[in-house]
Design an enzyme around this catalytic site. Structure first.
Site, PDB file in Angstrom:
ATOM      1  N   TYR A 182      50.572  43.706  35.437  1.00 37.14           N
ATOM      2  CA  TYR A 182      49.754  42.495  35.479  1.00 37.14           C
ATOM      3  C   TYR A 182      48.443  42.689  34.719  1.00 37.14           C
ATOM      4  CZ  TYR A 182      47.186  38.483  37.220  1.00 37.14           C
ATOM      5  OH  TYR A 182      46.447  37.319  37.297  1.00 37.14           O
ATOM      6  N   LYS A 241      47.315  40.783  31.216  1.00 32.31           N
ATOM      7  CA  LYS A 241      46.144  39.906  31.127  1.00 32.31           C
ATOM      8  C   LYS A 241      45.140  40.429  30.101  1.00 32.31           C
ATOM      9  CE  LYS A 241      47.502  36.680  33.851  1.00 32.31           C
ATOM     10  NZ  LYS A 241      47.714  35.317  33.332  1.00 32.31           N
ATOM     11  N   VAL A 298      41.354  33.688  43.498  1.00 33.46           N
ATOM     12  CA  VAL A 298      41.188  32.267  43.789  1.00 33.46           C
ATOM     13  C   VAL A 298      41.790  31.977  45.162  1.00 33.46           C
ATOM     14  CG1 VAL A 298      41.760  29.920  43.041  1.00 33.46           C
ATOM     15  CG2 VAL A 298      41.268  31.694  41.338  1.00 33.46           C
ATOM     16  N   PRO A 321      47.383  30.092  48.524  1.00 38.04           N
ATOM     17  CA  PRO A 321      48.488  30.729  49.253  1.00 38.04           C
ATOM     18  C   PRO A 321      48.679  32.211  48.934  1.00 38.04           C
ATOM     19  CG  PRO A 321      49.170  28.595  48.387  1.00 38.04           C
ATOM     20  CD  PRO A 321      47.801  28.870  47.834  1.00 38.04           C
ATOM     21  N   ARG A 381      33.171  42.088  48.158  1.00 36.86           N
ATOM     22  CA  ARG A 381      33.136  42.770  46.859  1.00 36.86           C
ATOM     23  C   ARG A 381      32.564  41.882  45.761  1.00 36.86           C
ATOM     24  NH1 ARG A 381      39.383  44.743  47.078  1.00 36.86           N
ATOM     25  NH2 ARG A 381      39.250  45.801  49.067  1.00 36.86           N
TER      26      ARG A 381
END
Length: 195
Positions: free
Chosen positions: A92, A96, A125, A128, A155
């Site tokens: 991931y 990105k 964000v 869910p 954090r």
């Protein structure tokens, strides 16, 4: 198996008579959560197919008419995870980071033709996915879900998560800055990597 870019090609063909001057690439998959040595090549490829190849295919399909018109905006949604370590999430974070690199390079190619290319990098964000993470943390550590969220949010410099509507508002704000090109905007509430 259908041609890899067939869905993108069909979308572009369906919009061929439209004046498409804005492209927002906001798709992505989280991928496996394990150390790199335990991640299978197919899992790695799946993450890159969605998070990087998808952006490439969409830009490749929709950029030419923008270049011909001499105007347009492309915003690629990356992640703050592409700019800092996120342990056990190598596919991931690498994908990105690739989106940010793609954005900056494409800005140099498209900018001289009037097309601005930028990326927006949200931090965690509220939604869910984060709710699920907080529940899992609570189960593993014995704390409450609220304590898990509070600990995680501590954090961030602002002490909170980013809200979904803030991502949309940041994107609109980016479009209102005509001189913005090749930029990556951090929208993380000041989130820092864990020690």
């Amino acid at each position: 198996v259908a041609h890899e870019g067939s869905a993108v090609h069909a979308l572009a063909a369906g919009l061929a008579d439209e004046d498409v001057s804005l492209l927002v690439n906001n798709a992505g998959v989280a991928g496996p959560v394990r150390p790199l040595v335990d991640i299978e090549p197919d899992e790695w490829d799946d993450v890159f197919a969605a998070n990087v190849r998808g952006v490439y295919l969409m830009c490749r399909a929709f950029l030419p008419p923008m270049l011909a018109a001499g105007r347009g905006d492309i915003v690629n949604v990356a992640s703050v995870s592409g700019k800092r370590p996120l342990l056990n999430r190598t596919p991931y974070t690498a994908s990105k980071m690739a989106v940010i690199g793609l954005t900056r390079t494409l800005a140099g190619e498209a900018g001289p033709h009037g097309v601005a290319v930028n990326s927006l990098s949200p931090g965690p964000v509220r939604g869910p996915r984060m709710d699920r993470n907080f529940r899992l943390t609570a189960e593993l550590t014995g704390c409450t879900v609220e304590e898990a969220e509070r600990d995680f949010a501590s954090r961030a410099a602002l002490g909170r998560l980013v809200e979904e509507d803030e991502v949309a508002r940041a994107l609109v704000a980016m479009l209102a800055m005509p001189g913005l090109c090749g930029a990556d905007i951090d929208l993380s509430a000041g989130m820092i990597a864990p020690a």
